[in-house]
Design an enzyme around this catalytic site. Sequence first.
Site, PDB file in Angstrom:
ATOM      1  CE1 TYR A   1      42.049  52.725  22.968  1.00 29.50           C
ATOM      2  CE2 TYR A   1      40.555  54.666  22.659  1.00 29.50           C
ATOM      3  CZ  TYR A   1      40.663  53.069  22.795  1.00 29.50           C
ATOM      4  OH  TYR A   1      39.678  52.266  22.752  1.00 29.50           O
TER       5      TYR A   1
ATOM      6  CD  GLU B   1      45.680  51.705  20.770  1.00 37.09           C
ATOM      7  OE1 GLU B   1      45.844  52.850  21.109  1.00 37.09           O
ATOM      8  OE2 GLU B   1      44.610  51.298  19.846  1.00 37.09           O
TER       9      GLU B   1
ATOM     10  CG  ASP C   1      47.031  30.563  35.061  1.00 28.95           C
ATOM     11  OD1 ASP C   1      47.002  31.299  36.009  1.00 28.95           O
ATOM     12  OD2 ASP C   1      45.841  30.284  34.084  1.00 28.95           O
TER      13      ASP C   1
ATOM     14  CB  THR D   1      44.056  37.126  37.606  1.00 30.38           C
ATOM     15  OG1 THR D   1      44.122  36.055  38.641  1.00 30.38           O
ATOM     16  CG2 THR D   1      43.291  36.590  36.632  1.00 30.38           C
TER      17      THR D   1
ATOM     18  CE  LYS E   1      41.163  34.001  39.720  1.00 27.15           C
ATOM     19  NZ  LYS E   1      41.518  34.475  38.557  1.00 27.15           N
TER      20      LYS E   1
ATOM     21  NE  ARG F   1      37.437  39.690  37.853  1.00 26.60           N
ATOM     22  CZ  ARG F   1      36.219  39.591  38.299  1.00 26.60           C
ATOM     23  NH1 ARG F   1      35.902  40.537  39.239  1.00 26.60           N
ATOM     24  NH2 ARG F   1      35.488  38.965  38.018  1.00 26.60           N
TER      25      ARG F   1
HETATM   26  N1  DSN Z   1      36.797  32.560  37.481  1.00 31.07           N
HETATM   27  C1  DSN Z   1      38.034  32.238  38.191  1.00 31.07           C
HETATM   28  C2  DSN Z   1      38.054  31.200  39.338  1.00 31.07           C
HETATM   29  O1  DSN Z   1      36.735  31.573  39.822  1.00 31.07           O
HETATM   30  O2  DSN Z   1      38.743  30.492  39.533  1.00 31.07           O
HETATM   31  C3  DSN Z   1      38.950  31.690  37.338  1.00 31.07           C
HETATM   32  O3  DSN Z   1      39.083  32.201  36.189  1.00 31.07           O
END
Ligand code: DSN
Length: 436
Positions: A54, A56, A200, A226, A229, A235
């Site tokens: 932890y 914080e 974003d 994120t 991707k 993740r």
């Molecule tokens: N779930 C993501 C996507 O598939 O584009 C976006 O958050």
Amino acid sequence: MEFMQNIQDKDPEVSAIIDNEAQRIEEGVELIPSENFVSKAVLQAIGSVFTNKYSEGYPRKRYYGGQEFVDDVEELAIERAKKLFGAEHVNLQPYSGSPANQAVFFALLNLKDSFMGLDLSCGGHLTHGSPVNFSGKHYSCTPYFVDKKTELIDLDEIKRQATLAKPKMIISSLTAYPRKLDFKGFQEVCDAVDAYHFADISHIAGLIAGGAHESPIKLADVVTTTTHKTLRGPRSAMIMCKEEDKFHDLYHKDTKKNLAKLIDSAVFPGLQGGPHDHITAAKAVAFKEALQPDFKDYAKQIVKNAKVIADTLMDKGIKLVTDGTDNHLILIDMRPKGLTSKGKELQNAMDLAGITLNKNSVPFDEASPFNPSGLRLGTPAVTTRGMKEGEMKFIGESIAKVIDNYEDKTKLKAINEEIKELVKKFPIYPGMGILQ
Ligand code: DSN
């Protein structure tokens, strides 16, 4: 399977389910554009002892003891993220993309404040103002849409809307828009109406890091992404921003905080408790991988691969939204083929053929999001496997065959056999014992 030895011995049930998933991904073609396969090194960091801690607070300013190594790993990850994107300030603690975006709203806006975001039906995200999401419920969203004819984002129209709506923030983003974002154009609109520019880049962060898409970092006030991707990390998510709040006197004169402090305090203690330190360690590993020269080749190959699938599909008479792609994703519009509302059936048929993608609304879709008229696919994961133009042509032809035969289970099974043969040459996790 040495990596998984303990779980196999201690919990064969869960182990068997994990093996099934491993087999599914090894034997299929993964085309969901927001998915990817992390390296074994990233997997190991995710599974490391940092999951127990932890912490914080922020590095060297924590609320618990035993922080010396957590501080080391978070500082290292921040340093690498700054180098990768050229960011002034980085907050690595958001748990995932939606919490990261929530923190930006919390930091920059007051409840009911006005902002603009790309409508979900035109390739935006739930957190960019959907009426069912916190962003649409608690703030006043003026959505912008793509042009009906070209299906492209129209910055002149966004400027016209912004002049009327006077938004405090404009989001440049995409989750299902197959073209590049003109961050400079967005910045000009933001400048004209005194709005924060919030980019974003969740879908395209890997392309940006690899030089295959322009970066908004020097322009936008705040950038979220994120870390999975196209970026191919664990993740999770992060927020990058400028130190200074250029609208301090206009919007935040009641606080002494600069932009970086507004963001940090929105994440913790505003919205979150302890950061996920094992994920921070995995981010550090992924950023190191993305800083290697071959990541540039990877990013460029993602785009090349997407173009080959797009061209193959169009050659087969399949309509793509915007008639092509110049990023990692493709959106098929099934309406011209008379398959309005058939996205779900087509997605299921693709599953039977070993091709994983997702049903998706297309711009101005008259069908519901549960049974939409489109399919969304992309190339980050197949490119990670080492596939190139030749394999993409084969995959594009296979997708076209599934569309033509989506109700014929025998034909779908035959396509699945061909897909299994193709992917055998491109193992995802060689040496981990999966499928051995
Ligand atoms: N779930 C993501 C996507 O598939 O584009 C976006 O958050």
